[in-house]
Structure formats: C-alpha cells, structure tokens
Design a protein around this motif. Structure first.
Motif, short mmCIF file in Angstrom:
data_model
loop_
_atom_site.label_atom_id
_atom_site.label_comp_id
_atom_site.label_asym_id
_atom_site.label_seq_id
_atom_site.Cartn_x
_atom_site.Cartn_y
_atom_site.Cartn_z
N TYR A 118 0.83 -1.20 0.00
CA TYR A 118 0.00 0.00 0.00
C TYR A 118 0.86 1.26 0.00
O TYR A 118 1.94 1.30 0.64
CB TYR A 118 -0.89 0.04 1.25
N PRO A 119 0.39 2.32 -0.63
CA PRO A 119 1.06 3.60 -0.50
C PRO A 119 0.82 4.16 0.91
O PRO A 119 -0.22 3.90 1.52
CB PRO A 119 0.41 4.48 -1.56
N PHE B 97 0.57 7.55 3.39
CA PHE B 97 0.36 9.00 3.40
C PHE B 97 0.41 9.46 4.85
O PHE B 97 -0.37 9.01 5.69
CB PHE B 97 -0.98 9.37 2.76
N LEU C 202 -9.40 8.64 2.32
CA LEU C 202 -8.19 8.20 1.63
C LEU C 202 -7.92 6.71 1.88
O LEU C 202 -7.49 6.00 0.97
CB LEU C 202 -6.99 9.03 2.09
N TYR D 288 -5.14 3.85 0.66
CA TYR D 288 -3.94 4.39 1.29
C TYR D 288 -3.88 4.01 2.76
O TYR D 288 -4.92 3.95 3.43
CB TYR D 288 -3.91 5.92 1.17
N ARG E 3 6.30 4.88 -2.56
CA ARG E 3 5.07 5.70 -2.63
C ARG E 3 4.72 6.20 -1.23
O ARG E 3 3.74 5.79 -0.62
CB ARG E 3 3.92 4.88 -3.22
N LYS F 19 -4.08 11.13 -5.62
CA LYS F 19 -4.38 10.02 -6.53
C LYS F 19 -3.47 10.03 -7.75
O LYS F 19 -3.06 8.98 -8.25
CB LYS F 19 -5.84 10.08 -6.97
N LEU G 199 0.61 9.67 -6.00
CA LEU G 199 1.03 8.72 -4.98
C LEU G 199 0.39 7.36 -5.29
O LEU G 199 -0.34 6.82 -4.53
CB LEU G 199 0.63 9.23 -3.59
#
Length: 724
Positions: A502-503, A505, A532, A537, A587, A721, A724
């Motif tokens: 997963y990215p 954030f 998100l 994310y 990411r 989006k 990332l």
C-alpha cells in the motif's frame, strides 16, 4: 523497530460498525454536516449551583434563546431570554451574565476582525424587568460588566468607554487611540494571536478602577494584504505586524480611577527593555493588581503585585527557563489572597500554592505527567479540580485533589478524552467524553465522587449513520525513532491485506507543544483520512520531538532549531514504516497545514530519497517572515540566531526537490502571510523546479467559506491520486 500498545478501540456501539459497511465517505459529506455531532453551546453554570444555561438556536423560526436547565433533572425549567421577544434583536450569537445574574449582555451582528477579535452590537437585558438597553449605537469590542453590574466597559476606535446602566451616560476614559498607532485596552495583532487574548482591561472588585494595557504601535512595521472582492478595483487591509527581530509595540500598564476620574501609568522599580505584559488580573483586594511581565526572549517571567492605593509593587514570583516559559491562565486568588499557580519548573506542568507574598506553600501535584487544564478551587472543601494526562499522554482525565496535595481522586471513568464543566458550587460537573471510536457523550456527574448521575447527550445517531460506511479503526501505537518512543496512529483500508503493498500518506503538525495523536472523536481531517483509506492508502500520524504533554525536555529540545529534529523524526519514521512488508516505500507522501506545511515542505526536500510527494497548506517557508512573539519564543531573533532560521527553512533547500510538490495558500492570510508562498514559488522557479500551486483569493489562514473547503480537499485528493 518496535511497535507496541496497539489499542483496538471499541465502545458500546462499536459492533454496529462491523456490519453493513459498504458506503464510502464522500468529500461532500465531510463538509455538508453529514457527520456533525451535537454539543452544548455557551454552557454557563448559574451561581445557585442548581441550574445551568445553554444557548439554543431554532432553525425554523430563526430565533435564539437562553434556556435554563435543572442539574438534578436535566429538564428545561424556563427560557430566560428569547430574541423573538425583543424588538431590537433578530437574534443573538453569544451572552454573558452580570455577577448577580440579574442582567445578560447579548451580542448580535458580530463580525470577525482577526482570529479571536470581533466587532458587534450589544444589548443589556434585565432579567428582572425585561428592559433592554443598547450599550452603544456603534459596533464595539469586548463589553464587560463591572462586578456590581451597574456599568459596562468596552472599547471602540482604540479607546475605552464606560456606560453607566443606571444613568444611561457614557464616559470616555482614554482619548489617544488611533488606528495603527495607539491601542487602549485591546491587544494588538501579535498579542491576540500568540498570547491568546483580546480584552486588555480588567475591573477591580469594587467596580471603581479599571486596569488596562496601552499599545504604542507607531514603530511597528506595517503589512498589507490586497482584498480582491467583487468590485472593479481591489482594496487593501493594512495592519501592524512585527516579524521576527522587528520592532514590537511599546506596552505600558495603566490604572484608571473612576471616582477620581484620573489615570496613572504603573511604574516599577525594575527596568524592563523590550518586554511583554501577557496577563493582568486583580486580586480579591480591590487595590491590588497582579501583572505578568516577560522579557522578549520569553525565558524570564515576573509576577508583580501592584498596590494601586499605596503606589507600591513587589515581585511575587520570578521564573526563569533555559528555553522559554508558557504563559499561564491558571492564576487563582483564594480568600486570603494566597494563590494557585501552574508551572513547568520541575520539568512537567504542575499546580503550586503560594502565599500572597509569593512564598511557596506547597507543590500540589507531582509526577512525570502534565496538568492540561485547571478547572477551579472549591473553598468549602478545599479541593482543586483539574484535567491531566496521568493516564497516558494521548488521554485526558478529570481529577480532584485537596489544596495540601492529599486525597487525589480520578473523577472520569472512561479512557479517552474527558472535559469538565463544573457547577458554580462544585456540586456537579458536566463531563464531555469521547475517544477514537466514541463520539461525544455528555453526562452529569457528581463532583465529589465522579459518579455518572444522568446522561444528557450521546450522539448515538452519528455512530448509527457511520455503520453504513467503510470506517476503519484508528490504531494507536508507539514507534521507536531517534531514541524516543513517539506516539502514532494508523488508519488502514477496511479490507486491509498484509500480503499486499500500500502507499503511505503521513499527516502531522509538529509545532512546539502541539498534539495530533490524541484519543478523541473525529475531526474533519479524520474523515478525510478515512476517505483516503477507502481509496487504498495507509494513513499515519506521528508526533515527533517538540510536541507536547510528555514533559518540558521532550517539548523544548527543538529550541533555536525549529524544523531540525521534527523533520528528522518524520523522515526516520517514514523509513521505518516504509520497511514494513505491506508499505510500498517508493510511494510515501506527507502533508500538513501551517507549521505542518512548513514540516511537509522540509520533509520532501531534506528527505527527497524517502518522500515521493508532499502537500503544504499555508506554510511558513522562512521563520524570518513570521511574527515576533511566536518565532522568538523558540528561536530568539534572526540577528542572534541566523543559522537556526536559515538552515531549516524550506525556502533555502529548493534545490533538493525531486518529488511532487503542491503548495496552497489564501491571499488574505493575516497570520502566515501569502508572502511565504510567493517567495517559495520564486525560489523554486529560479531553481528550475517544477511544482503545482493553488491560491485562494481573499481567504484567511483557515481557507474556508462557501465551497472553499470542498474545493481545497478535492484538489488535494486528486493530487494524491495522481502522484502517490
């Protein structure tokens, strides 16, 4: 890497969140009030200790009421005031009782000046006769009843006036107020923002003297902002704003005697140069005024006791710190004029009792934890009530303790964030409890035992509504970074699969003494982070070094180096999180607002091999551009600490930009000026670095109004989006 103490927070209705979750939170719902919780607005305990008042607004009729409720039954007993019954008022937005509660000051037509200051029309409603009296024909600031309820003091056009409610006459007591030059009784911009008060005048106990602070802004540099509006030509707002190292307003303390009709300046037998007066407060003795004087570095604070009758003064407390001293609002005078005071002098914020000369009687609370709120002192039982983080820095609990430091008792039962509003006689308190999975619950509690007597509001409907959505648990933990166990929360996608990638954030604010990792109910940003997570994310927040509620050493380590250790912590945390099997380390993004925007910018630049993208909203890009009181508290002046200012300012590191960068600002930001973004943009252009930016015309530091917030968060969501 060590992760531990993960809390899977649950509550009495949490099971409902586990079923039927298929809807996604939309950006529109975050900002249209779909998840709004109910509160108790303008709650005030009546002096009889048996009743409390609340401000209510009827959306169907457009009327405002002050309604009285009984503590014992929680039933409404009467409507004290209704705007529908007063010809002069269509509505009112706030209210203040006189000391005997026979009169109520009603505010209407309020308009914001800066963050805390407003102008408005004010009326006095006599609850015994029903008579309504207009305080002034013009809009005024900070009207305040005298203790005897016979007069109202207020400020207009930088001067102080007193209205006699018995005779109807108004007396002007200062005459030299001039915009952008002299202010009497109202704070200047920087005091309002950084010392967090607007009204700089105080009545004495006998209602015959008013102490006030005078600000001479003549030498303070001006800042101007264009206001574009909807006309053919823009207008301009010009105000005094002392940036770091620049001239501050010259302040002086004055006492006006209403009976003798004279004003004298307070003189002290200690010479101060370039100083602040962040608080004034009369003692129970009508002739003795307390005043806090602080040096410009804010690492020395003197509490003076000033006798207005004898024209004498002495220092009751003199505190010094190697970094800085936080100004306290917790000064409380007892009947014998001994006083309660809070201080960090032992390394944690605690409560102290001093005699009227300032001699320490005893330290009331002790331990490696912080007092976070002081609620008051009950003279009948010799008991102090307070809020603290003794149950862990992400939680807040309510406690009572005797004046001599014995019989400490925890009054709140649930783990999370508890706030208290005590009845005037300390018989009851209304507790507001929430945690990350429980929206605010309002209960009536016994102040003696903490026992819940009745539930007032529970916001159960919000939980029921959220049961239809893909809401993920907010997981609390700590992460070992740079020798410290830092508090952290994580929101993962609802269908999280540890075998997938997963990215990441990251969100943070990171300013001195702040906290984002707290066990309380959702803010609007929390709903956005859930949105998100629904898009796939993993969202994380880490409170690094310099944040609050873990002792002064942890908080003050960033002294003279804002943006150094905090950025190092975010970069290192990102590296450790990126090493997790389920995180795609290529990411990783970060965002923040204000100080958080300063941080996210620095993280992207200094951590250009870690972060792929960053969003900075209303960021400081050089501390040279920010105000004197805040900046110098942590950095001293640019003249003394040039490297501290420049080494950690993102504007000086634009050559390091590799990732994607979105810069956002409002043009009417009176706090963090759009100058910060404009200078950052120019630096990026000259370094030939590509980036994106968004400017919101005529929006202040909060960037809101109409569809603005929806537009802003749509912009940021799309950027995430895409990048990332």
């Amino acid at each position: 890497m060590r992760f531990y103490k993960i809390i899977a927070l649950t509550c009495f209705l949490a099971t409902s969140l586990l079923s039927a979750q298929n809807k996604e939170i939309s950006l529109e719902e975050i900002w249209n009030g779909t998840f709004r919780t109910q509160g108790m607005d303008a709650l005030h305990s009546l002096k009889n200790g048996k009743q409390y008042s609340v401000l209510n607004f009827d959306r169907t009729t457009g009327t405002t009421t002050i309604d009285i409720y009984d503590y014992n039954t929680l039933e409404k007993t009467k409507t004290l005031v209704s705007s529908g019954d007063i010809e002069e008022l269509r509505y009112f937005s706030d209210y203040t009782f006189s000391a005997n509660e026979n009169q109520v000051l009603l505010a209407t037509n309020e308009e914001s000046i800066f963050r805390r200051s407003t102008l408005g029309n004010y009326y006095v409603f006599n609850t015994q006769t029903g008579v309504v009296t207009e305080v002034a024909a013009e809009k005024i600031q900070e009207p305040t009843f005298s203790p005897d309820g016979k007069k109202v003091a207020y400020a207009r056009d930088n001067n102080i006036f007193v209205k006699n409610l018995e005779t109807g006459t108004t007396t002007q007591i200062t005459f030299d107020g001039v915009k952008n030059e002299i202010i009497n009784g109202i704070t200047d911009w920087v005091y309002e923002e950084e010392f967090a008060f607007v009204r700089a005048f105080e009545w004495n106990a006998d209602s015959n003297k008013i102490a006030f602070i005078r600000f001479d802004e003549t030498l303070v540099p001006e800042f101007s902002m264009d206001v574009y509006g909807d006309k053919l030509y823009q207008t301009q707002t010009v105000f005094k704003y002392p940036k770091a190292g620049e001239a501050n307003a010259i302040v002086s303390l004055h006492i006006h005697d209403l009976e003798r009709k004279n004003t004298r300046e307070v003189t002290l037998d200690k010479e101060y140069y370039d100083f602040y007066i962040p608080r004034i407060k009369w003692t129970n003795d009508a002739n003795v005024l307390s005043a806090q004087y602080m040096n410009r570095h804010q690492n020395e604070l003197d509490l003076w006791m000033i006798d207005a009758k004898k024209n004498t003064a002495f220092i009751a407390i003199a505190e010094k710190d190697k970094a800085y001293i936080d100004v306290t609002d917790n000064l409380t005078f007892l009947k014998d004029d001994s006083f309660i005071w809070t201080s960090e002098k032992d390394g944690y914020n605690h409560i102290y009792h001093h005699d009227k000369k300032g001699k320490l009687i005893n330290q009331i609370t002790k331990g490696n934890w912080e007092i976070t709120n002081y609620y008051g002192f009950d003279a009948k039982s010799n008991t102090i009530y307070y809020q603290s983080v003794e149950n862990g820095p992400i939680n807040r609990d309510i406690y009572s303790i005797r004046l001599n430091g014995t019989k400490k008792q925890r009054l709140s039962a649930n783990t999370g964030t508890n706030y208290a509003d005590f009845s005037a006689d300390f018989t009851y308190f209304i507790n507001t409890f929430s945690n990350a999975s429980t929206p605010p619950i309002y209960t009536l509690n016994s102040a003696k035992t903490g026992k819940v007597l009745k539930q007032i509001k529970d916001n159960k409907k919000v939980l029921e509504d959220l049961a239809e959505y893909k809401v993920s648990a907010k997981e609390f933990s700590t992460i070992a970074v740079n020798g410290n166990d830092l508090n952290m929360w994580t929101i993962k996608p609802k269908d999280f699969d540890p075998s997938k990638s997963y990215p990441l954030f990251m969100f943070q604010y990171s300013g001195p003494g702040s906290q984002q990792v707290a066990n309380k109910w959702n803010s609007a940003n929390d709903y956005w982070h859930q949105h998100l997570a629904q898009q796939g994310y993993v969202v994380v927040c880490v409170d690094g070094r310099g944040t609050g509620f873990k002792g002064s050493e942890f908080k003050k380590v960033t002294q003279k180096e804002l943006g150094k250790f905090e950025v190092e912590d975010q970069i290192e945390a990102a590296k450790k999180l990126g090493a997790l099997k389920y995180i795609d380390q290529s990411r990783i993004g970060i965002w923040g607002w204000s100080y958080g925007g300063f941080m996210s910018s620095n993280a992207l630049l200094k951590g250009n091999d870690v972060f792929k993208m960053a969003i900075a909203v209303a960021p400081v890009t050089s501390w040279r551009f920010y105000d004197s009181i805040y900046t110098e508290r942590y950095m001293t002046t640019p003249q003394e600490n040039a490297s501290g200012y420049d080494d950690n300012s993102p504007i000086n590191h634009v050559d390091k930009l590799k990732g994607d960068y979105l810069l956002i600002h409002g043009t009417a930001d009176d706090n963090v000026h759009v100058q910060n973004t404009m200078r950052m943009v120019e630096a990026l252009v000259q370094a030939n670095k590509q980036f994106e930016w968004m400017i919101y015309p005529d929006k202040n530091h909060g960037i809101y109004g109409g569809n603005t917030r929806l537009h802003l968060y749509t912009k940021m969501t799309n950027y995430i989006k895409e990048n990332l």
